[in-house]
Each structure stands twice: as C-alpha cells, then as structure tokens.
Enzyme design. Structure first.
Site, PDB file in Angstrom:
ATOM      1  N   ARG A  71       0.840  -1.195   0.000  1.00 19.06           N
ATOM      2  CA  ARG A  71       0.000   0.000   0.000  1.00 19.06           C
ATOM      3  C   ARG A  71       0.878   1.249   0.000  1.00 19.06           C
ATOM      4  NH1 ARG A  71      -4.784  -1.754   4.325  1.00 19.06           N
ATOM      5  NH2 ARG A  71      -5.134  -3.817   3.408  1.00 19.06           N
ATOM      6  N   ARG A 108       3.101   2.248  10.482  1.00 16.99           N
ATOM      7  CA  ARG A 108       2.499   2.530   9.172  1.00 16.99           C
ATOM      8  C   ARG A 108       3.558   2.328   8.102  1.00 16.99           C
ATOM      9  NH1 ARG A 108      -2.134   4.982   7.455  1.00 16.99           N
ATOM     10  NH2 ARG A 108      -2.671   5.537   9.598  1.00 16.99           N
ATOM     11  N   SER A 125      -9.839  -5.692  10.467  1.00 11.40           N
ATOM     12  CA  SER A 125     -11.132  -5.140  10.087  1.00 11.40           C
ATOM     13  C   SER A 125     -11.953  -6.287   9.536  1.00 11.40           C
ATOM     14  CB  SER A 125     -10.985  -4.044   9.018  1.00 11.40           C
ATOM     15  OG  SER A 125     -10.596  -2.822   9.586  1.00 11.40           O
ATOM     16  N   ARG A 146       1.509  -4.838  13.193  1.00  7.33           N
ATOM     17  CA  ARG A 146       0.979  -4.232  14.416  1.00  7.33           C
ATOM     18  C   ARG A 146       0.741  -5.273  15.507  1.00  7.33           C
ATOM     19  NH1 ARG A 146      -3.172   0.497  12.270  1.00  7.33           N
ATOM     20  NH2 ARG A 146      -1.556   1.790  11.285  1.00  7.33           N
TER      21      ARG A 146
END
Length: 440
Positions: free
Chosen positions: A263, A278, A353, A392
């Site tokens: 990403r 990140r 998610s 993470r």
C-alpha cells in the site's frame, strides 16, 4: 456496486442512505444515475418500437415485391428508421458506459445498524482483557527491536526507502511463526480452506473487490504488464470465483490465505511513521467467506470472534469497534475493527477489520449462486477479515511481553511453533537463548 434496479426504484432512498457517509456529491451522483437510466430506458424503448416496425414493414416489402408491386418508398423509409435505430443504440451504449463508470465510484450503502457520524462516532461494542500494568516505563517496539537486534529500520530504508523495515533473527522467526500458527488455527479449528494466492492481479480483480478505480493512488501497479500488487489477500481470494455460478449446497465457502500486502499510503505522510506502525509492505493472514444472504449477518459475528480468538490465546487485551458511517470502508456495509493495546506507544492499534459487503462485491465481480438446479441465480454475499494483520500484532506483542531488562517473554502458546518463548540480546533465530530468556 449498487443494484441499478434499487437506484431506479428508489433513488431518493438510496441517496439518503449514502449521505450518512458524510461525503459530498454522493446523493447527486445517485440522482444523476437515475436520470441517465431513465433516458437510457426511454431510448431503448424507442429502439424496440422501431425494430418492431422495421420487421413488420420488411415483411410487407417482401410481400409487395413478390406481388410485383413498388416498395421504393417503404425501402427509403426503412433506411431512415435504420439510421434512427443506430443513433438510439449509440445513446443506449453511451448511457450504459456512463452508468457503469459512475456506479463504480459510488460506495456501498451503510447497514442500518451502523452509527451516524465520522470516526468520532465509532462505538466500542465489547472488550476483552485488561491492559497490563508495569512497574517500569514500557519501551516502544522500535527501541526494543533495535536493542534486541531483531529490527533493522535503517536497513529497510537503505534497501527500499521510508516505510520499509527489516526483521532479523528471532524477529523474523517470530513473524513467520505467527503466520504459520494463525493459518493452522483457522484451518484446523475454524474450518477454513487454506489458499496460496498470487501477489499480482489484473485490473479486473482490483475492480471486482472495490479497490479500483477509487483507490488507484493508494496502490502499486507494474507499468509494463499492468498488473497490480495486492493491498490484501482479499483481492485474489474473492476473485477466485469471479464470473462463476456456485451451487447453493457449496455455501458457505471459507478461505484463509497469507500474503504480503502493498500500500502506497498516499496522504498518510507524517502519521504514525515511527517503527512498524504505518508501512508500505506488511504481512497479513486473511479470512474470506462466501455466504447465502440470510447467513451473512451471523457469519460476520463468527468471523469477528475467530479473529479475536487469536488475541485471546496470545493474552493481548483488545476491543471491538463498530465503525460509524463516515469511517466505513468503500465497499463495506458494516465493519468491526479489532484494536489491541500497545503499551509502549500507548495506543489502540487496529489489527483487524472484519467486514460484510452484502452483494456489493459479488455484483462487481459477477459471483452468483443457485439454490437448486431449477432456481434462478442470486448474488452471493461476501465477507472478509484480517486474522490477523502484522506487523501491528508484533508491535503489541513485543511491547506487552517486555521485561524490565528489555528482554521479551512470549506466550507459551507460541512455544511449539517457534521453538522458543524468549528473546534477549544476542539470541539466535532458534535454539536456546544465550541471554537466559524463557524456553518452552
């Protein structure tokens, strides 16, 4: 994408539902689609009338010729009709292309259970565990990783630039072991079929799951071949059945896949850039499900629980957050985020998610099913969730399991997979620690 029949039937209702996302222009886009669709259907109706007229008159012309009559005037008239049909066909084709292009950038409708508002309205629906208390100041993972020799941040920058890192020794072994352990758990205990997927996909696959055209700037693409580096295994796994009609008795279909994820994180400069918070490339274990419409809601709860079980087995406190409409992903209709507490950076970090998409992705990718051989086709409902995302998870694990001397004592549940449960300065990737850390 949205069902054009729903837009046609209730454009104001669809517009109002999308306005909950708080994005300007969505309502206007929906109403524009409805207007263009009305124009298209009017042109298509006129085309069908003219074609019926041409067919009828063509038969009359043939009969007149066989009888020796003169059909010159009717032939000239039908040429004009043919030209009109061509013009109207062009109107229909242009409308079809415009509607498809516009629907491709309109997001999914939020589920009625989704809270109103933006990120500030996200709602914690349950918690597990209590954040550990330390009798010392817990260190952030980048300090721990560098002092233990398991994280090389400068090496990642030298090789690829900012937003990349290198894991070494027991750090690399820990990440590999976590991936193997999570896949094994989902495959053997949760009933998922393991897949090994391509990390490059076609544009159609990125479009099918909703990454394109909306998130083109967030993604990496190879210029020579036009192949896209996947941002998540959701893309190749969901597109495994693109264009297929599945049998009803084969549902649900449950897949687990590991992949690196790529990403660009455009627009995220300066936010959470320390350490591994990140980054542009990270590893993730993904769960993807294909369900009948009526079972999708319960499947989401089950999938979310399966992701949470990983954290529970690791003893990591976490919370489940129901995302508000303004924070909802483009393709999702309802999403639960799993956030784990990282004491070194003193943040709740999203490690999963879990989303349900209704028939939104299936409609884009053409994935349908039949309840029986004699039944018509329906779109499946798709779901996916990270179970879990690294690094993470690594951040939370290292920071939660740290000792006052900077060593790491890992959960015993990982011992059999890793071959070690401790990390101290000077440890090799495997085998007994030279620094006296705990062994299984």
């Amino acid at each position: 994408m949205l069902d054009i029949k729903q837009v046609r039937r209730d454009p104001d209702g669809v517009a109002a539902a999308l306005e909950r996302r708080g994005q300007q222009g969505l309502a206007a886009s929906v109403r524009a689609v409805a207007d263009r669709d009305r124009e298209r259907r009017g042109a298509l109706g006129r085309v069908n009338e003219l074609k019926a007229l041409r067919n009828r008159v063509s038969k009359e012309i043939g009969a007149a010729r066989r009888a020796g009559g003169d059909a010159t005037a009717e032939i000239a008239r039908m040429r004009e009709v043919g030209a009109s049909i061509g013009e109207l066909d062009a109107v229909v084709a242009s409308a079809d292309a415009w509607i498809a292009e516009t629907l491709a950038v309109i997001p999914n409708i939020p589920d009625p259970r989704v809270p109103e508002g933006g990120v500030e309205a996200n709602r914690v629906v349950r918690r597990w565990g209590t954040p550990a208390e330390f009798d010392f100041v817990p260190r952030p993972h980048w300090e721990l990783g560098e002092s233990l020799g398991i994280l090389d941040l400068p090496g990642g920058v030298r090789g690829a630039g900012s937003g990349f890192f290198v894991l070494q020794g027991r750090g690399a072994a820990l990440q590999r072991g976590l991936i193997n352990w999570m896949i094994g758990l989902h495959a053997t205990e949760h009933g998922y079929s393991e897949l090994r997927v391509p990390y490059l996909v076609r544009e159609e696959s990125m479009t099918g799951t909703g990454q394109l055209p909306k998130f083109a700037e967030e993604s990496y693409v190879t210029q020579r071949d036009g192949l896209w580096l996947i941002p998540t295994a959701e893309v190749p796994v969901t597109n495994l059945h693109r264009g297929e009609i599945l049998t009803g008795d084969s549902l649900p279909r449950k897949y687990v896949a590991y992949s690196p994820c790529f990403r660009r994180e455009a627009g995220a400069a300066g936010k959470d850039t320390r350490g591994m918070l990140r980054v542009h490339q990270f590893d993730k274990v993904e769960l993807v499900r294909f369900e009948r419409p009526r079972s999708a809601a319960s499947a989401l709860e089950e999938l979310t629980g399966e992701a949470g079980r990983i954290l529970e087995l690791l003893g990591l406190p976490y919370r489940v957050v129901l995302l508000a409409a303004g924070d909802l992903g483009f393709s999702a209709t309802l999403t639960y985020d799993l956030e784990v507490w990282a004491p070194g950076v003193r943040q709740w970090l999203e490690v999963s998610s879990c989303s349900t998409f209704g028939d939104y992705q299936a409609r884009r990718a053409g994935i349908r099913f039949r309840r029986s051989q004699s039944a018509g086709t329906e779109f499946v409902h798709t779901l996916n969730g990270s179970a879990l995302a690294l690094p993470r998870l690594m951040v939370a694990l290292l920071e939660t399991c740290q000792r006052p001397d900077g060593s790491i004592c890992l959960p015993e549940v990982l011992g059999r997979t890793l071959g070690f449960t401790g990390i101290a300065p000077g440890d090799t990737a495997l085998g007994r620690s030279s620094g006296g850390s705990a062994e299984p």
